[in-house]
Structure formats: C-alpha cells, structure tokens
Design a protein around this motif. Structure first.
Motif: not given
Length: 196
Positions: A52, A106, A108, A134, A136-137, A142-143, A166, A170, A181
């Motif tokens: 990122v 962000v 994660v 944001l 990020v998972d 997914q985001c 992903f 995005v 991503t």
C-alpha cells in the motif's frame, strides 16, 4: 501566591498510557479508555502495508508507520498500520499527530484484530473525522474503504462503504490513486469471519 501549571489537564488514563513501558516486539494502543497490547504482526500483514505504502506518491503524501493519532476527545491514541497525510500538513515533531491533518488511515486485519478494526476503530476514526479509513482484510481477501464520517462518540460512523475483493483495484479518490491489490496475500488457515 499559588503557582499554576501551564500544561493542560490530562485524563489520568492518558497520562498512565503515555508512561507505559511496552515490551519489545509489542505495540500498545489506547482505544476508548482501554489499553490494548498486541504482538508483532504476521509477514502477510507487513507485506500488505508495504505494498500500500509503495503505491502512494511520496511527492504529495507522507505515509507514516508506528505513528500515534491524537483522538483524545475519544480517550483514544490509536496507532494505525499506516497514516497518510499531505506532505505540508502536521506539526514538525511530536509523538501525537492531530487527527485533523490526517487524510487516510489504513488497518490490516489480523486474527486478533477483526472486531477492533471493523468495530471500535471504525467508530473512533469516524468520530475523529478522518476522511478515509481503509481496512485491508487478508482473512476475507477484501478491502473495505470507508468515507464521509458522520456523528460523534460511539454513534459515529462512515456513511459510504465500498468493498473490493483482492485482485480488483480500489479507487482512493482522495489520494488520486487506484490501489492495485493483485499482490495482496491472504492469511492461510484462518476461519472466515462475519464482518462486512
């Protein structure tokens, strides 16, 4: 005559938190009056943060890691995985970065942070009027981009939510970036959760 101190009165928990000695390899955050300590992140997590960070143009934006955010109205001093702010914004120095200069945060997600990242931090960041958050998972692949914060306190939230799998880009309109991503990894062997 009585001497009066010039420094502002601080919530006792904030003062305690600021003096807290965190063991090496851990990080601590103050989230709505609760001190949360976490072990160091997974390699998947660190690679996502790096990917990122590398996509955000450094000519316009500063991307900071391990930066505490000043959300003292929430009795919170979170330390997001990545803080993005305009190169000309913010103070010259200091441990706490004022929420008002932040453009995007962000986080994660890890196995132990799902509820915090999707729940309490979402509310805290919205209450702090952070323009974009944001998530990020790597568990769900997914985001989740949250924008347009509204409300205050525990009722604060974001009015716009965009979920991107992903592999799909995005759009980070506030930064003028489309986040690739396609190289984001998933956490192997972790059971999916039910958060959006």
């Amino acid at each position: 005559m009585t001497a009066v101190e010039d420094r502002p009165i601080t919530h006792p928990l904030v003062a305690f938190f600021e003096e807290l000695e965190v063991p090496e390899g851990f990080k601590a955050e103050l989230l709505r009056g609760e001190i949360v300590m976490m072990a160091g992140p997974d390699l998947v997590h660190n690679r996502i943060v790096l990917r990122v960070l590398r996509q955000i143009p450094e000519q316009r934006w500063d991307c900071l890691q391990t930066q505490d955010i000043d959300l003292l109205s929430e009795t919170s001093e979170p330390q997001p995985d990545l803080v993005v702010l305009d190169r000309d914004a913010g103070p010259e120095s200091g441990r706490l970065l004022p929420a008002g200069v932040v453009t995007m945060l962000v986080e994660v997600v890890s196995k132990s942070s799902v509820e915090r990242d999707y729940g309490v931090k979402r509310s805290i960041y919205a209450a702090g009027k952070i323009p974009a958050y944001l998530i990020v998972d790597p568990i769900m692949g997914q985001c989740v981009l949250l924008t347009e914060p509204t409300g205050s306190g525990e009722d604060a939230d974001y009015t716009v939510q965009r979920i991107t799998k992903f592999g799909d880009p995005v759009p980070l309109d506030l930064l003028g970036v489309e986040l690739d991503t396609s190289k984001f990894q998933r956490l192997p062997g972790v059971r999916p959760h039910s958060r959006p």
